[in-house]
Design a protein around this motif. Structure first.
Motif, PDB file in Angstrom:
ATOM      1  N   ASP A  70       0.756  -1.259   0.102  1.00 53.15           N
ATOM      2  CA  ASP A  70      -0.236  -0.258   0.206  1.00 53.15           C
ATOM      3  C   ASP A  70       0.672   1.482  -0.160  1.00 53.15           C
ATOM      4  N   ALA A  71       1.736   0.965   0.790  1.00 55.96           N
ATOM      5  CA  ALA A  71       3.409   2.151   0.247  1.00 55.96           C
ATOM      6  C   ALA A  71       2.998   3.133  -0.583  1.00 55.96           C
ATOM      7  N   ALA A  72       3.797   1.855  -1.077  1.00 53.10           N
ATOM      8  CA  ALA A  72       4.604   2.536  -2.342  1.00 53.10           C
ATOM      9  C   ALA A  72       3.768   3.081  -3.111  1.00 53.10           C
ATOM     10  N   PHE A  73       1.922   2.936  -3.501  1.00 48.76           N
ATOM     11  CA  PHE A  73       1.055   3.805  -4.177  1.00 48.76           C
ATOM     12  C   PHE A  73       0.797   5.025  -4.064  1.00 48.76           C
ATOM     13  N   ALA A  74       1.472   5.785  -2.829  1.00 48.28           N
ATOM     14  CA  ALA A  74       1.908   7.259  -2.401  1.00 48.28           C
ATOM     15  C   ALA A  74       2.841   7.651  -3.696  1.00 48.28           C
ATOM     16  N   GLN A  75       3.308   6.930  -4.292  1.00 50.58           N
ATOM     17  CA  GLN A  75       4.404   7.434  -5.440  1.00 50.58           C
ATOM     18  C   GLN A  75       3.298   7.959  -6.806  1.00 50.58           C
ATOM     19  N   VAL A  76       2.089   6.760  -6.996  1.00 48.90           N
ATOM     20  CA  VAL A  76       1.174   6.432  -8.222  1.00 48.90           C
ATOM     21  C   VAL A  76       0.477   7.947  -7.545  1.00 48.90           C
ATOM     22  N   GLU A  77       0.384   8.774  -6.669  1.00 47.48           N
ATOM     23  CA  GLU A  77      -0.629  10.081  -6.773  1.00 47.48           C
ATOM     24  C   GLU A  77       0.311  11.111  -8.081  1.00 47.48           C
ATOM     25  N   HIS A  78       1.550  10.343  -7.761  1.00 48.74           N
ATOM     26  CA  HIS A  78       2.450  11.692  -8.564  1.00 48.74           C
ATOM     27  C   HIS A  78       2.120  11.999 -10.504  1.00 48.74           C
ATOM     28  N   CYS A  79       1.456  10.858 -10.561  1.00 47.71           N
ATOM     29  CA  CYS A  79       1.540  10.935 -12.413  1.00 47.71           C
ATOM     30  C   CYS A  79      -0.364  11.315 -11.902  1.00 47.71           C
ATOM     31  N   LEU A  86      -2.728  -8.349  -6.542  1.00 47.28           N
ATOM     32  CA  LEU A  86      -2.034  -7.804  -5.486  1.00 47.28           C
ATOM     33  C   LEU A  86      -2.484  -7.710  -4.233  1.00 47.28           C
ATOM     34  N   LYS A  87      -1.755  -7.994  -3.535  1.00 47.88           N
ATOM     35  CA  LYS A  87      -2.355  -7.968  -2.073  1.00 47.88           C
ATOM     36  C   LYS A  87      -2.502  -6.649  -1.597  1.00 47.88           C
ATOM     37  N   LEU A  88      -3.367  -5.930  -1.951  1.00 50.18           N
ATOM     38  CA  LEU A  88      -3.512  -4.478  -1.628  1.00 50.18           C
ATOM     39  C   LEU A  88      -4.353  -3.939  -0.800  1.00 50.18           C
ATOM     40  N   SER A  89      -4.623  -3.046  -0.181  1.00 44.34           N
ATOM     41  CA  SER A  89      -5.876  -2.626   1.142  1.00 44.34           C
ATOM     42  C   SER A  89      -6.457  -1.651   0.269  1.00 44.34           C
ATOM     43  N   ASN A  90      -7.283  -1.418   1.187  1.00 42.39           N
ATOM     44  CA  ASN A  90      -7.835   0.533   0.500  1.00 42.39           C
ATOM     45  C   ASN A  90      -7.177   1.634   0.847  1.00 42.39           C
ATOM     46  N   ALA A  91      -5.995   1.479   1.876  1.00 45.21           N
ATOM     47  CA  ALA A  91      -4.855   1.908   1.986  1.00 45.21           C
ATOM     48  C   ALA A  91      -4.393   2.089   0.600  1.00 45.21           C
ATOM     49  N   ALA A  92      -4.042   1.311  -0.553  1.00 44.06           N
ATOM     50  CA  ALA A  92      -3.465   1.845  -1.818  1.00 44.06           C
ATOM     51  C   ALA A  92      -4.069   2.511  -2.624  1.00 44.06           C
ATOM     52  N   MET A  93      -5.948   2.255  -2.161  1.00 44.22           N
ATOM     53  CA  MET A  93      -6.143   3.734  -3.034  1.00 44.22           C
ATOM     54  C   MET A  93      -6.452   4.430  -2.412  1.00 44.22           C
ATOM     55  N   ALA A  94      -6.781   5.174  -1.224  1.00 45.08           N
ATOM     56  CA  ALA A  94      -6.710   5.560  -0.874  1.00 45.08           C
ATOM     57  C   ALA A  94      -5.657   6.773  -1.450  1.00 45.08           C
ATOM     58  N   HIS A  95      -4.448   6.693  -2.452  1.00 42.24           N
ATOM     59  CA  HIS A  95      -3.993   7.830  -2.884  1.00 42.24           C
ATOM     60  C   HIS A  95      -3.473   7.949  -3.731  1.00 42.24           C
ATOM     61  N   LEU A  96      -5.034   7.349  -4.341  1.00 40.53           N
ATOM     62  CA  LEU A  96      -5.900   7.833  -6.316  1.00 40.53           C
ATOM     63  C   LEU A  96      -6.606   8.446  -6.413  1.00 40.53           C
ATOM     64  N   GLU A  97      -7.005   8.665  -5.138  1.00 40.27           N
ATOM     65  CA  GLU A  97      -8.420   9.660  -5.099  1.00 40.27           C
ATOM     66  C   GLU A  97      -8.096  11.016  -5.405  1.00 40.27           C
ATOM     67  N   ASP A  98      -7.560  11.495  -5.849  1.00 36.92           N
ATOM     68  CA  ASP A  98      -6.894  12.863  -6.979  1.00 36.92           C
ATOM     69  C   ASP A  98      -6.539  12.337  -7.909  1.00 36.92           C
ATOM     70  N   LEU A  99      -6.093  11.194  -7.924  1.00 34.83           N
ATOM     71  CA  LEU A  99      -6.099  11.458  -9.867  1.00 34.83           C
ATOM     72  C   LEU A  99      -7.376  11.567 -10.747  1.00 34.83           C
ATOM     73  N   VAL A 100      -7.531  13.331 -11.313  1.00 35.18           N
ATOM     74  CA  VAL A 100      -9.085  13.300 -12.002  1.00 35.18           C
ATOM     75  C   VAL A 100      -9.347  12.774 -13.002  1.00 35.18           C
ATOM     76  N   HIS A 101      -8.062  12.335 -13.816  1.00 33.62           N
ATOM     77  CA  HIS A 101      -8.162  11.399 -15.355  1.00 33.62           C
ATOM     78  C   HIS A 101      -8.709  10.174 -15.499  1.00 33.62           C
ATOM     79  N   LEU A 102      -8.415   9.635 -14.632  1.00 27.64           N
ATOM     80  CA  LEU A 102      -8.224   8.013 -14.094  1.00 27.64           C
ATOM     81  C   LEU A 102      -9.982   7.663 -14.727  1.00 27.64           C
ATOM     82  N   GLN A 103      -9.519   6.471 -15.396  1.00 25.41           N
ATOM     83  CA  GLN A 103     -11.697   5.803 -16.401  1.00 25.41           C
ATOM     84  C   GLN A 103     -11.513   4.710 -15.547  1.00 25.41           C
TER      85      GLN A 103
END
Length: 80
Positions: free
Chosen positions: A43-52, A63-80
């Motif tokens: 989950d922690a590595a997904f903090a870097q994905v939010e820079h994209c 993958l073995k991820l939890s909701n914590a990983a998904m929280a890092h993606l909330e601001d990615l407004v272009h995701l479809q």
């Protein structure tokens, strides 16, 4: 690492891919498509994905991820 800033598409598929590998996406501001399959990332590595900020497509498989990983993606407004 300058070449990384122009990268638009990236596929990571190997159990050898770890958090350290995924952290490199912060150097890929133009990344539009990211596929992560069968990797040893946490989950922690997904903090870097939010820079994209231009990310449009994100595929996550086996993958073995939890909701914590998904929280890092909330601001990615272009995701479809």
């Amino acid at each position: 690492m300058r070449w990384m800033s122009d990268l638009r598409e990236l596929t990571l598929k190997s159990p050898e891919v770890t958090d350290d590998c995924l952290r490199q996406v912060k150097y890929m501001p133009n990344l539009q498509s990211l596929s992560i399959d069968d990797c040893n990332v946490t989950d922690a590595a997904f903090a870097q994905v939010e820079h994209c900020r231009n990310l449009q497509l994100l595929k996550l498989h086996r993958l073995k991820l939890s909701n914590a990983a998904m929280a890092h993606l909330e601001d990615l407004v272009h995701l479809q």
